[in-house]
Design an enzyme around this catalytic site. Structure first.
Site, PDB file in Angstrom:
ATOM      1  CG  ASP A   8      -2.313  -0.870   1.512  1.00 55.63           C
ATOM      2  OD1 ASP A   8      -2.339  -1.900  -0.429  1.00 55.63           O
ATOM      3  OD2 ASP A   8      -2.418  -1.231   1.814  1.00 55.63           O
ATOM      4  CG  ASP A  22     -12.104  -2.143  -0.595  1.00 51.84           C
ATOM      5  OD1 ASP A  22     -11.120  -3.392  -0.262  1.00 51.84           O
ATOM      6  OD2 ASP A  22     -12.202  -1.221  -1.501  1.00 51.84           O
TER       7      ASP A  22
END
Length: 235
Positions: free
Chosen positions: A3, A123
């Site tokens: 990330d 998500d």
């Protein structure tokens, strides 16, 4: 999983930046490759929050630095953004908000690049799909989003339970199985893996269509040895 936020490798914990692992995402990609990684799952956190790819130069250099496929997500809201990622050398692009807000543009992307190159990110918080870098709720159940995506032509989704992401607290096995069974899509589990035991639990869902897993924090914090794990898999 790598990330990226402001060019750095960070760990998102339940949707909030919690840890920083490196100031050099390109070097991290190289280190993962040295550890025998076969693919990398890259997320442009800044891109997801702003609605357009931000860390493009960093990701371009990551792609050039390793000889394995990179799956890129975060901030892809237009056809041009997706095209640019493939032009840079991305192997796969993951869409989330764009699929929910602009299905016509999403269909154009799918028709151009195909469902093996363009996949869905879901998500979810309490079973409801989030969007815009997890900052907003779509109001739609994760299963509804998945079924809508399948109707557009998607064949694979990556599922993250936001409550569990980055916690090392395990994964939502029930939701993974439901998504795989009810959509018939291939499902990748992302977030929450704390060690080998979690991987083995996910592997039990393979007959239902859950066939892969993204691991981040557990690797960074040495919860298991990569090389030992490869030997287990090969055996």
């Amino acid at each position: 999983a790598i990330d990226i936020k402001r060019g750095r490798v960070v760990q998102m914990v339940q949707g909030v930046e919690g840890l920083a692992y490196s100031d050099d995402a390109v070097e991290m990609a190289r280190l993962c490759r040295l550890e025998n990684a076969k693919t990398l799952h890259i997320t442009d956190i800044d891109g997801a929050l702003t609605g357009r790819p931000v860390n493009t130069d960093t990701i371009r250099r990551m792609i050039a630095s390793v000889d394995i496929p990179l799956s890129i997500g975060g901030g892809f809201r237009t056809f041009d953004d997706v095209r640019d990622a493939f032009d840079q050398g991305a192997y796969r692009v993951r869409l989330a908000t764009m699929m929910i807000e602009n299905p016509d543009e999403t269909k154009r992307v799918l028709d151009t690049y195909g469902p093996s190159k363009v996949i869905l990110n879901i998500d979810a918080m309490d079973g409801i799909a989030a969007m815009r870098g997890w900052s907003e709720s779509s109001g739609l159940p994760a299963l509804t989003v998945a079924l809508n995506a399948k109707a557009l032509g998607f064949r694979r989704l990556v599922y993250t339970d936001i409550h569990l992401d980055g916690t090392l607290g395990g994964v939502n096995l029930e939701m993974l199985r439901e998504l795989a069974e009810k959509t018939g899509m291939r499902v990748t589990s992302a977030g929450g893996v704390g060690g080998l035991e979690d991987l083995l639990k996910i592997q039990e869902l393979e007959p239902f269509g859950v066939d892969s897993v993204v691991v981040g924090r557990a690797l960074y914090q040495n919860k298991f040895s990569c090389q030992a794990l490869w030997r287990v898999c090969e055996a």
